[in-house]
Design an enzyme around this catalytic site. Structure first.
Site, PDB file in Angstrom:
ATOM      1  N   ASP A  26       0.813  -1.223   0.000  1.00  0.00           N
ATOM      2  CA  ASP A  26       0.000   0.000   0.000  1.00  0.00           C
ATOM      3  C   ASP A  26       0.844   1.269   0.000  1.00  0.00           C
ATOM      4  O   ASP A  26       0.640   2.157   0.832  1.00  0.00           O
ATOM      5  CB  ASP A  26      -0.939   0.012   1.214  1.00  0.00           C
ATOM      6  CG  ASP A  26      -1.721  -1.263   1.388  1.00  0.00           C
ATOM      7  OD1 ASP A  26      -2.112  -1.847   0.371  1.00  0.00           O
ATOM      8  OD2 ASP A  26      -1.940  -1.682   2.541  1.00  0.00           O
ATOM      9  N   GLU A 198     -11.237   1.221  -3.685  1.00  0.00           N
ATOM     10  CA  GLU A 198     -10.612   1.690  -2.448  1.00  0.00           C
ATOM     11  C   GLU A 198      -9.355   2.480  -2.808  1.00  0.00           C
ATOM     12  O   GLU A 198      -9.097   2.780  -3.960  1.00  0.00           O
ATOM     13  CB  GLU A 198     -10.261   0.491  -1.556  1.00  0.00           C
ATOM     14  CG  GLU A 198      -9.357  -0.513  -2.246  1.00  0.00           C
ATOM     15  CD  GLU A 198      -9.153  -1.791  -1.443  1.00  0.00           C
ATOM     16  OE1 GLU A 198      -9.465  -1.826  -0.256  1.00  0.00           O
ATOM     17  OE2 GLU A 198      -8.639  -2.769  -2.034  1.00  0.00           O
TER      18      GLU A 198
END
Length: 543
Positions: A26, A198
């Site tokens: 991420d 997301e």
């Protein structure tokens, strides 16, 4: 040109992926002046939000973590793969801004994703007390508009049965003076047919707002989607060409799971995308190294959609037009001479604090006071480092005087509370100090009584754990040289895929981290015992 300078210049022309090996998912990438920073998720590990620094996008050095104490985050009781998800770094008005999600659950359609904001005048801190933001969804990020306003984006979670849990990308204004969110939260993008939208990041360029999101889930169907709008609140149109980047449908690629991207512009107007990848040991196999960070070159002509050549992750790409800036190599051996843990180490569910770690009591030793059992989630005593290569090892020397079977200290190959291998010293019922091996596979413990070794005659015991592709091996040294335990353990249980468990279409467990090698001590009777570790040597034999 001297040979060493020629080598440096050659290396600087290529970025070799992944740039951050092992558990570094991420990524959020940020440039401030000539400095580039990468922030990655840490989940149940301290320090939270791992940070790396570069000046050429090729060479990276670890700066440690940003969230170093419980004032910023309390991980006591944190579940496996809960905790710090998808941090976001930005810089505005002379301050670094960090937004991070502390996700408490993912059971039965719930997440409980509390978001926080901290700021600092320098990337190394000091960081402010956290501002509690909303808990509408995770993967929150800040966007600083050219008109001076600041906005918080996140995915919008929907817990209701029968609804899409990924309800779209939400935006809400943040007032830095009041240090709180103001106005109404609005959905600005529902995502594409890939679903599971997301990881939003918003950019302003050429009169457009550009929304970069992650879609398709964080496994084989992962992708980076780009949408744009003339207006901040939309409507946003997704690139009709399809995803900016994905490995989906290309199982032959070495880099899989490509997604969750973050864009950065260099000093000379070049664009690059930092994103996560996984390197399965076999085609669509298990990723013991977890989700790693890679970088891709982006072609972005004025007014046009951004493009990555082929739309797939490459293992080597051209580096930006920047001077090469290598950093000194990290020493293979940590002699524990520093007053605090080196940046390569992480601690499980509690910060590296003097109530259980001591680098001063005995020079050149790390003293670890025993904590909870291997499944304990409040006060474990595990100091670990990420496994960054398919073949690597960690070697140490330990001094430990267990009083009974409740006292254990040794070396572990670890994924989470449910999946690990552990070689440890303890005291048997007949009073001998022995070396034992124990494994845990999805919570089922596996004993190896035939491998028990009597070490009572050795005051110091060398321990070694080795990853060799699909297997883990342990060895020991009682002073007469290394001996290997005659067993090959399954390294595949220390993978994201093995850790994930779906029951009745609901996630009972996820695997979002990666394998660790670590120093582990238990004091199950809370008797105050400790173990002293004299150096630790980590070696990688290949990437």
């Amino acid at each position: 040109m001297p040979t060493e300078l020629t080598d440096v210049a050659t290396i600087a022309r290529a970025i070799r992926n992944p740039v951050l090996t092992g558990f570094h998912p991420d990524p959020s990438i940020l440039r401030v002046g000539d400095d580039y920073y990468l922030a990655t998720s840490t989940f149940e590990w301290y320090p939270g939000v791992r940070l790396h620094h570069s000046r050429d996008l090729v060479h990276w050095r670890a700066l440690g973590g940003i969230i170093t104490d419980r004032r910023l985050l309390d991980l006591r009781g944190c579940g496996d793969s809960n905790g710090v998800w998808a941090p976001d770094l930005s810089y505005h008005d002379g301050l670094f801004h960090l937004v991070y999600s502390d996700v408490a659950s993912f059971s039965s359609g719930y997440w409980d994703p509390q978001n926080y904001l901290v700021t600092a005048p320098d990337i190394t801190g000091p960081w402010s007390d956290p501002v509690k933001l909303h808990a509408h969804g995770f993967d929150a990020s800040l966007f600083h508009d050219s008109d001076g306003s600041t906005w918080l984006l996140s995915m919008s979670a929907d817990w209701r049965p029968g609804r899409d849990r990924f309800g779209g990308i939400e935006i809400q204004r943040y007032d830095p003076e009041q240090r709180r969110l103001v106005g109404e939260a609005r959905i600005i993008f529902r995502g594409t047919s890939a679903g599971l939208t997301e990881g939003p990041h918003l950019h302003q360029r050429d009169g457009w707002y550009w929304l970069v999101t992650a879609e398709g889930g964080t496994s084989w169907e992962h992708q980076v989607t780009v949408a744009r709008s003339r207006h901040l609140h939309g409507p946003y149109l997704a690139d009709p060409h399809g995803p900016l980047l994905t490995s989906a449908g290309r199982p032959e690629l070495r880099l899989q799971k490509a997604g969750h991207g973050s864009l950065v512009e260099t000093q000379h107007g070049e664009w690059y995308l930092a994103h996560l990848v996984g390197r399965p040991y076999t085609q669509r196999g298990k990723c013991v190294l977890g989700r790693e960070t890679a970088i891709q070159k982006v072609d972005w002509p004025t007014g046009e959609w951004p493009r990555i050549p082929g739309g797939v992750p490459a293992e080597a790409i051209p580096a930006p037009d920047l001077p090469a800036h290598p950093w000194p190599d990290e020493p293979a051996t940590d002699h524990f001479d520093a007053p605090q843990l080196a940046t390569c180490w992480s601690t499980l569910r509690r910060p590296a604090s003097p109530d259980w770690l001591d680098l001063r009591a005995r020079p050149s030793h790390l003293r670890i006071y025993g904590g909870q059992s291997p499944v304990g989630k409040q006060t474990p005593s595990l100091v670990g480092r990420r496994v960054g290569a398919t073949r690597c090892s960690l070697e140490t020397v330990v001094e430990f005087d267990p009083v009974n079977h409740r006292h254990l200290a040794g070396l572990t190959a670890y994924y989470n509370t449910m999946n690990w291998h552990y070689l440890y010293l303890t005291r048997s019922d007949d009073g001998r100090v022995v070396l034992e091996l124990l494994s845990c596979d999805r919570g089922r413990r596996i004993v190896h009584p035939d491998l028990t070794v009597d070490v009572a005659a050795a005051a110091r015991v060398g321990l070694r754990a080795e990853f060799d592709g699909p297997v883990v091996r342990f060895g020991y040294d009682l002073g007469a040289g290394w001996r290997e335990l005659p067993v090959e353990l399954d390294a595949m249980i220390l993978s994201d895929e093995h850790a994930a468990l779906i029951i009745d279409d609901e996630p009972a467990a996820w695997g979002f981290t990666g394998a660790f090698l670590g120093l582990w001590v238990q004091d199950l009777g809370n008797d105050g015992v400790h173990a002293d570790f004299d150096h630790a040597t980590y070696l990688e034999h290949c990437r």
